[in-house]
Design a protein around this motif. Sequence first.
Motif, mmCIF file in Angstrom:
data_model
loop_
_atom_site.group_PDB
_atom_site.id
_atom_site.type_symbol
_atom_site.label_atom_id
_atom_site.label_comp_id
_atom_site.label_asym_id
_atom_site.label_seq_id
_atom_site.Cartn_x
_atom_site.Cartn_y
_atom_site.Cartn_z
ATOM 1 N N ALA A 91 0.664 -1.098 -0.234
ATOM 2 C CA ALA A 91 -0.188 0.187 0.136
ATOM 3 C C ALA A 91 0.871 1.097 -0.061
ATOM 4 O O ALA A 91 0.847 2.041 -0.745
ATOM 5 C CB ALA A 91 -0.881 -0.105 1.215
ATOM 6 N N ASN A 92 1.923 1.349 0.748
ATOM 7 C CA ASN A 92 2.781 2.389 0.778
ATOM 8 C C ASN A 92 3.399 2.537 -0.381
ATOM 9 O O ASN A 92 3.701 3.678 -1.082
ATOM 10 C CB ASN A 92 3.957 2.189 1.711
ATOM 11 C CG ASN A 92 4.997 3.426 2.206
ATOM 12 O OD1 ASN A 92 4.503 4.691 1.967
ATOM 13 N ND2 ASN A 92 6.179 3.180 2.337
ATOM 14 N N LEU A 93 3.909 1.507 -1.112
ATOM 15 C CA LEU A 93 4.335 1.637 -2.483
ATOM 16 C C LEU A 93 3.475 2.316 -3.604
ATOM 17 O O LEU A 93 3.726 3.119 -4.361
ATOM 18 C CB LEU A 93 5.023 0.540 -3.030
ATOM 19 C CG LEU A 93 5.457 0.286 -4.430
ATOM 20 C CD1 LEU A 93 6.764 1.205 -4.546
ATOM 21 C CD2 LEU A 93 6.225 -1.024 -4.726
ATOM 22 N N ASN A 94 2.232 1.699 -3.620
ATOM 23 C CA ASN A 94 1.274 2.199 -4.526
ATOM 24 C C ASN A 94 0.858 3.678 -4.073
ATOM 25 O O ASN A 94 0.594 4.491 -5.218
ATOM 26 C CB ASN A 94 -0.295 1.249 -3.962
ATOM 27 C CG ASN A 94 0.227 0.031 -4.511
ATOM 28 O OD1 ASN A 94 1.128 -0.547 -5.198
ATOM 29 N ND2 ASN A 94 -0.781 -0.948 -3.888
ATOM 30 N N ASN A 95 0.857 4.048 -2.991
ATOM 31 C CA ASN A 95 0.512 5.472 -2.588
ATOM 32 C C ASN A 95 1.503 6.370 -3.299
ATOM 33 O O ASN A 95 1.289 7.395 -3.902
ATOM 34 C CB ASN A 95 0.418 5.961 -1.123
ATOM 35 C CG ASN A 95 -0.851 5.244 -0.584
ATOM 36 O OD1 ASN A 95 -1.902 4.950 -1.351
ATOM 37 N ND2 ASN A 95 -0.719 4.903 0.721
ATOM 38 N N GLN A 189 11.877 7.835 -2.731
ATOM 39 C CA GLN A 189 11.105 7.251 -1.598
ATOM 40 C C GLN A 189 10.330 6.149 -2.395
ATOM 41 O O GLN A 189 10.176 4.959 -1.653
ATOM 42 C CB GLN A 189 9.811 8.275 -1.194
ATOM 43 C CG GLN A 189 10.320 9.573 -0.510
ATOM 44 C CD GLN A 189 9.367 10.479 -0.143
ATOM 45 O OE1 GLN A 189 8.129 9.959 0.058
ATOM 46 N NE2 GLN A 189 9.579 11.725 -0.039
ATOM 47 N N ILE A 190 10.175 6.065 -3.623
ATOM 48 C CA ILE A 190 9.455 4.822 -4.259
ATOM 49 C C ILE A 190 10.398 3.823 -4.254
ATOM 50 O O ILE A 190 10.098 2.530 -4.028
ATOM 51 C CB ILE A 190 9.211 5.140 -5.741
ATOM 52 C CG1 ILE A 190 7.843 6.212 -5.697
ATOM 53 C CG2 ILE A 190 8.648 4.015 -6.442
ATOM 54 C CD1 ILE A 190 7.536 6.594 -7.002
ATOM 55 N N VAL A 191 11.743 4.067 -4.487
ATOM 56 C CA VAL A 191 12.905 2.955 -4.521
ATOM 57 C C VAL A 191 12.768 2.347 -3.050
ATOM 58 O O VAL A 191 13.038 1.142 -2.929
ATOM 59 C CB VAL A 191 14.179 3.462 -4.784
ATOM 60 C CG1 VAL A 191 15.279 2.634 -4.593
ATOM 61 C CG2 VAL A 191 14.155 3.926 -6.216
ATOM 62 N N GLY A 192 12.880 3.262 -2.057
ATOM 63 C CA GLY A 192 12.854 2.660 -0.378
ATOM 64 C C GLY A 192 11.541 1.918 -0.377
ATOM 65 O O GLY A 192 11.927 0.873 0.159
ATOM 66 N N GLN A 196 11.532 -1.993 0.809
ATOM 67 C CA GLN A 196 10.719 -2.561 2.077
ATOM 68 C C GLN A 196 9.595 -3.730 1.488
ATOM 69 O O GLN A 196 9.325 -4.716 2.443
ATOM 70 C CB GLN A 196 9.888 -1.240 2.532
ATOM 71 C CG GLN A 196 10.704 -0.419 3.431
ATOM 72 C CD GLN A 196 10.042 0.792 4.145
ATOM 73 O OE1 GLN A 196 8.642 0.596 3.641
ATOM 74 N NE2 GLN A 196 10.549 1.548 4.790
ATOM 75 N N LEU A 197 8.897 -3.366 0.345
ATOM 76 C CA LEU A 197 8.272 -4.393 -0.016
ATOM 77 C C LEU A 197 8.884 -5.636 -0.309
ATOM 78 O O LEU A 197 8.327 -6.834 0.042
ATOM 79 C CB LEU A 197 7.484 -4.172 -1.230
ATOM 80 C CG LEU A 197 6.357 -4.962 -1.951
ATOM 81 C CD1 LEU A 197 5.491 -5.495 -1.183
ATOM 82 C CD2 LEU A 197 5.931 -4.410 -3.401
ATOM 83 N N ALA A 198 9.986 -5.525 -1.162
ATOM 84 C CA ALA A 198 10.661 -6.862 -1.226
ATOM 85 C C ALA A 198 11.473 -7.432 0.138
ATOM 86 O O ALA A 198 11.307 -9.010 0.184
ATOM 87 C CB ALA A 198 12.090 -6.627 -2.012
ATOM 88 N N ALA A 199 11.473 -6.794 1.067
ATOM 89 C CA ALA A 199 12.074 -7.499 2.284
ATOM 90 C C ALA A 199 10.658 -7.994 3.042
ATOM 91 O O ALA A 199 10.748 -9.095 3.503
ATOM 92 C CB ALA A 199 12.478 -6.295 3.296
ATOM 93 N N ALA A 200 9.485 -7.528 2.628
ATOM 94 C CA ALA A 200 8.513 -8.114 3.576
ATOM 95 C C ALA A 200 8.065 -9.293 2.547
ATOM 96 O O ALA A 200 7.474 -10.481 3.222
ATOM 97 C CB ALA A 200 7.354 -7.332 3.380
ATOM 98 N N GLN A 201 8.155 -9.332 1.437
ATOM 99 C CA GLN A 201 7.964 -10.585 0.657
ATOM 100 C C GLN A 201 8.849 -11.666 0.741
ATOM 101 O O GLN A 201 8.625 -12.834 1.228
ATOM 102 C CB GLN A 201 8.066 -10.331 -0.888
ATOM 103 C CG GLN A 201 6.880 -9.308 -1.441
ATOM 104 C CD GLN A 201 7.246 -8.958 -2.939
ATOM 105 O OE1 GLN A 201 8.565 -9.014 -3.412
ATOM 106 N NE2 GLN A 201 6.257 -8.518 -3.621
#
Length: 339
Positions: A91-95, A189-192, A196-201
């Motif tokens: 969700a953070n990445l989508n925003n 910010q999008i790269v960060g 974070q999404l990759a780490a969560a996956q």
Amino acid sequence: MVSPKKMTGYAFLVTSLLLCALFAVIAAYLVDRSPHTDDAFIQANIVNMAPEVSGRIITINVRDNQFVHRGDTLFVIDPEPFRYALEQAQANLNNLQAELPLEHLQIGSQVATAKAQGSSVEQMQAQLALAQSTEVRLAPLARQGFVTAQQLDQARSNVKTSLAALEQAIHSQNAAMKSVRDDKPLRAQIVGAAAQLAAAQRDLRLTEVKAPCDGQITGLNIAAGEYAAEGKALFTIIDTEHWWVIANFRETQVPDFHSGQNAIIHVLARPNVVLRGHVESLGGGVQPDVGSLTSGLPQVARNLNWVRIAQRYPVRISLDQPPPELMRIGATVVATIQR
């Protein structure tokens, strides 16, 4: 005169001594040709299975002493918290990605404003040039009386006014250009957020702990419901893909060894079974009995403290196609090096 009976006895004694000497020479040759040691044992790699994420274990798919294959799922950590973290990261990445088009619109508006200010500067420059040319044209006419002094003063006032307006336009243009921002901060910010999404996956994927190799489970004494802490080993896997023997040979023998030499191994549990192998490497040192306190070296105890005996050094012998039923870490073997 010696009797024939005594002569026969002497001959038998001499023959026996010669045979003993011959056998001793043959035995010494064989020992030198194929040195062996019973100070040897079987060894293998071990993997202390520790999860890379913390959580409550909900499923254990193995039991103690079970054999597993590479990639088998050993146990599962509750994935629910990690799913929530993954959804939050997504969700953070989508925003942030949704903000990117709006950012571009704002940047376009700021660029248009800066261009408009640039046009204003050009207009003020033209007005200043006109006012200056008017002043230059009226000055000689005023001296000749063709124009009044008031008209000349008005022309000079127009020059000053145009100059002030030009300076104000330039200042506004500079301010407008400085206010134009780019999208680099938002893209960072999008790269960060993507990281974070990759780490969560990855964390969600690691809730299923899989076997890193073919092996045997040992030391398993937990059940479902146990809390697994990141980095804390829960049990051990004996890597059964590669077995070798650690054989401790006297330091007088080791210099004659080299990698690749063939070896014969007899397991104490099955002395009649002959295993084949080859020298993989030679030990570079051991922990002395006294003196040095160097850590990280194997310790090989000397049997007689009151006699100076040769030190023993570990020789690593890789086993070629060892029978699985005889492979146990620490099993006693007799190792013979064929030179």
